[in-house]
Design a protein around this motif. Sequence first.
Motif: not given
Length: 121
Positions: A40-50, A99, A101
């Motif tokens: 994970y990275d942003c934890q706000d639904g923006e980066c897609g890493s999760c 996602l 997050c």
Amino acid sequence: MANVTFTSPKLSRDVTVYAVAGARNTLLDLAKEHKVPIPYDCQDGECGSCLCEVTILSKTPRAISLTEKEKEVLKQLGKISHDEVANAEVNDMPPHYRLACQYIFRDEDIIVKFDGDEATP
Ligand code: FES
């Protein structure tokens, strides 16, 4: 109560945890609580890493409300089909990829598959 099973090449074995449905915690919160290394990275639904692949084990999945933010990121990642977008918008049916997050789990058993590198807190 829901059984959430995490599976990944990053885990030496699958991890199943019991989740209390109705809690406002996300799938990522649950994973972190149980030390499951979903990236994970942003934890706000923006980066897609999760990004996770979610298999719902009940025959009739509960309706979801896919946010615009999550929908856009899934589109950018090529992880949601045109039909899945329509099904989510019209019937509130969950797509296959989510996602972590943004995913609020319900009272239904799911399998969560993820790849990628370990999370960097
Ligand atoms: Fe960035 Fe989930 S952590 S989209």
